[in-house]
Structure formats: C-alpha cells, structure tokens
Design a protein around this motif. Structure first.
Motif, PDB file in Angstrom:
ATOM      1  N   TRP A  70     -17.088 -39.180   7.063  1.00 26.13           N
ATOM      2  CA  TRP A  70     -17.258 -38.007   7.934  1.00 26.13           C
ATOM      3  C   TRP A  70     -16.359 -38.118   9.156  1.00 26.13           C
ATOM      4  N   HIS A  90     -19.781 -28.985  12.591  1.00 27.34           N
ATOM      5  CA  HIS A  90     -20.442 -30.171  13.118  1.00 27.34           C
ATOM      6  C   HIS A  90     -20.318 -30.120  14.637  1.00 27.34           C
ATOM      7  N   TYR A  96     -24.426 -30.673  11.466  1.00 32.27           N
ATOM      8  CA  TYR A  96     -23.804 -30.923  10.170  1.00 32.27           C
ATOM      9  C   TYR A  96     -24.885 -31.233   9.135  1.00 32.27           C
ATOM     10  N   TRP A 132     -13.223 -35.751  10.429  1.00 31.74           N
ATOM     11  CA  TRP A 132     -13.305 -35.026  11.700  1.00 31.74           C
ATOM     12  C   TRP A 132     -12.242 -35.483  12.692  1.00 31.74           C
ATOM     13  N   ASP A 187     -23.491 -34.861  15.973  1.00 35.56           N
ATOM     14  CA  ASP A 187     -23.189 -35.399  14.643  1.00 35.56           C
ATOM     15  C   ASP A 187     -22.215 -36.571  14.755  1.00 35.56           C
TER      16      ASP A 187
END
Length: 217
Positions: free
Chosen positions: A112, A57, A189, A116, A61
């Motif tokens: 997400w 990603h 992503y 991350w 993103d």
C-alpha cells in the motif's frame, strides 16, 4: 388506359423507394445504437478500473500502515524467540500462528505504502537482522516493548520465557488493537479498515487465549 398503367407503375416505384429508405434508416440507427452502447460500456469499464487503482486513502491510512509494520515486526521477533526458548507447546503454537498471520500483513501494508508513494517504515533494514533492531525508535507506539524488555525476553528460557512472552504479547496485542480501532474510526481506505477489523478480532481472541495460559481466566 395507358395513362392509368403509367401512373400505377410510378406509384409502385415510389412506394418501393420509400420502403428502401426506411429500411436503410432503421439499419443505420441500430448500428449507431449498438456503437453507442459499446462505447458507453467501454467508458464505464475504464472508469471502474481507474477507481479500483486509485482508491481513496487519507493520512490516517498512511499512519496506520507506517505504524503497524514495525509493530508487527516486533511481534514477529518475539514469536521467533519462542521456537527454541519456550517450554510450552501451547506457547510455541501461538507464536507460530502470530508469525503466519502478521508476516503477510506486513507485506500487504508495504505494498500500500509503495503504491501511495510513501516511505515504508520498518524496525530495521531487514527482517534477518531484527534481533539487533533499535526498539527505542518506535517505543512510543501503543504496546511496543523497549530495548530493555526485549533484552530480558531474549535471555529468558523455559517457564520463565513462557510467562514473560505471554505477558508482553498481551500488552503488545492491546496496543495493536488500539491502533486498529483508530484506523477503523478514522481511516478511509477500504482494505486498511478491513485489515484493522481483522486485527482487532484475531488479537482480542489471542489475548483471551494467553490469559488462560497464564491462569488468569
């Protein structure tokens, strides 16, 4: 005669020994090949699993998720107001569909960002307190309403609410489509670019529907 028998016997024994050696060698090679095959498959599986959990990603993103979450949250606040303020059944139905579509997307994007190691940006500390959220904090995003706009919508009812809701939601959707287009063009992503494509498609169709309800089509 005796010497001939002895030589024949020795030759037979030698042939048997050679055959046994070849059989054992073949078995050993087969076992090694099978073992190598399993090890290769295992390595490939592990690699595929690692790729799946660490999918690439980029900054776009992250920006998309952090921006779209509060953008969706404001749309949900607007949609919730329609339940007891709208007079049109069509407006109430549209508002319900917006809620059903965007709430799961908020949860997905939040997941997400957590995976991350990024902050989950929201319009407020909880969805329950959304009516008191600080809209000015995100008013620079495309299509976002400011506090004055939201205050007017909260005070409206009946046909006035319907018109105001549809007009504001059209602008809100246009902003979301703009953000989604940027993600499709610059994001890396896969799930995020796929979601952005879905947002563009669904909200473009809803804009057409809302314009019809306003009598513009």
């Amino acid at each position: 005669m005796r010497n001939t028998r002895t030589l024949t016997r020795r030759a037979a024994l030698a042939a048997t020994a050679v055959t046994a050696t070849l059989v054992l060698a073949a078995c050993g090679n087969g076992s090694d090949s099978a073992s190598s095959g399993h090890e290769g498959h295992s390595s490939a599986s592990s690699s595929a699993s690692a790729d799946a959990t660490t999918a690439a990603h980029n900054a776009q993103d992250v920006s998309f998720a952090q921006g779209m979450i509060p953008h969706h949250q404001q749309a949900l606040e607007m949609a919730k107001l329609a339940a007891d303020r709208a007079s049109s059944a069509e407006v109430k139905d549209l508002a319900a569909r917006i809620e059903n579509a965007q709430d799961p997307e908020i949860q997905t994007m939040s997941g997400w960002l957590k995976s991350w190691g990024k902050d989950v940006t929201t319009s407020d500390s909880s969805m329950e307190s959304m009516p008191g959220m600080d809209h000015s904090a995100h008013s620079d995003m495309p299509g976002m309403m400011d506090s004055k706009d939201m205050a007017k919508l909260e005070k409206a009812s009946g046909a006035d609410f319907d018109t105001m809701f549809l007009t504001m939601m059209i602008e809100h959707h246009k902003g979301a489509i703009e953000m989604a287009t940027t993600e499709k063009d610059k994001g890396e992503y896969g799930p995020a670019t796929s979601m952005s494509d879905g947002i563009s498609t669904a909200q473009t169709a809803e804009i057409t529907e809302m314009n019809k309800l306003l009598g513009k089509n």
